[in-house]
Design an enzyme around this catalytic site. Structure first.
Site, PDB file in Angstrom:
ATOM      1  N   ASP A  45       1.194  -1.359  -0.197  1.00 25.69           N
ATOM      2  CA  ASP A  45       0.066  -0.013   0.255  1.00 25.69           C
ATOM      3  C   ASP A  45       0.612   0.972   0.106  1.00 25.69           C
ATOM      4  O   ASP A  45       0.857   2.439  -0.488  1.00 25.69           O
ATOM      5  CB  ASP A  45      -1.119  -0.200   1.109  1.00 25.69           C
ATOM      6  CG  ASP A  45      -2.038   0.456   1.630  1.00 25.69           C
ATOM      7  OD1 ASP A  45      -2.693   1.763   0.073  1.00 25.69           O
ATOM      8  OD2 ASP A  45      -2.784   0.845   2.697  1.00 25.69           O
ATOM      9  N   GLY A 130       0.956  -9.829   4.337  1.00 26.42           N
ATOM     10  CA  GLY A 130       2.391  -9.544   5.569  1.00 26.42           C
ATOM     11  C   GLY A 130       1.631  -9.143   6.865  1.00 26.42           C
ATOM     12  O   GLY A 130       1.562 -10.286   7.440  1.00 26.42           O
TER      13      GLY A 130
END
Ligand code: AR6
Length: 181
Positions: A45, A130
């Site tokens: 992101d 993650g």
């Protein structure tokens, strides 16, 4: 010869597994593993927002966030990809909180949104594996299986699984081999 990219023809198109940085891919859309605010974060992101520039955050601020398993689309701005499809993976809480179905919904809803926009080439990161802690060996067959099931019915013809490590890529290749055998 490198093991990557690993490319396989499947019903409805091709699946490619690569090791690399998704922000470098010139596809119709890269998928972002976002959070429910859609206002940026770490991991992939953060990398996507850094590479796309502040215009991406400005557009995301108009979207009103996103529920887990859902997806929303923006332009790609300074990325080589034309669009970003933002989806929110589940946080891993041990597997009893619908995490598998929610992860499948991320892939399915991202493909449905790509289809609604007539997109052909799309790249996914390994959503939720993650910071959100989804076990990578369980996530890979969900990712591959959902894409294999939906590909014949959508405009998307080419799906890249952009893995950030060779270990992740091996898990995706094994899942692809097991599910297309
Ligand atoms: N290209 C491809 N894959 C990447 C890249 C990259 N540039 N960078 C990391 N990965 P994560 P999540 C891999 O933590 O688990 C954010 O803060 C990474 O190695 O990015 O869904 C959001 O704002 C891993 O395999 O996403 C949320 O708060 C995979 O991308 C939260 O993290 C996903 O790891 C979402 O957590």
């Amino acid at each position: 010869m490198s093991d990557w990219p690993h490319r396989v023809a499947v019903a409805g198109g091709t699946i490619e597994i690569v090791v690399g940085d998704i922000t470098r891919l010139a596809v119709d859309a890269v998928v972002n593993a976002a959070n429910r605010t859609l206002l940026g974060g770490g991991g992939v992101d953060g990398a996507i927002h850094r590479a796309a520039g502040p215009e991406l955050l400005a557009e995301c601020q108009t979207l009103g966030g996103c529920e887990t398993g859902e997806a929303k689309i923006t332009r790609g701005y300074r990325l080589p990809a034309a669009h970003v499809i933002h989806t929110v993976g589940p946080v891993w809480r041990g597997g009893g909180q619908d995490e598998a179905a929610l992860l499948a919904a991320c892939y399915g809803n991202a493909l449905a949104l790509a289809d609604a926009h007539g997109l052909v080439r799309i790249a996914f990161p390994a959503i939720s594996t993650g910071v959100y802690g989804f076990p990578a060996e369980e996530a890979a067959p969900i990712a591959i299986g959902t894409v294999l099931a939906r590909l014949p019915d959508v405009s998307v013809e080419h799906v890249v699984f952009c893995c950030f490590s060779a270990g992740s890529a091996v898990l995706h290749r094994q899942a692809l081999e097991a599910l297309t055998r």
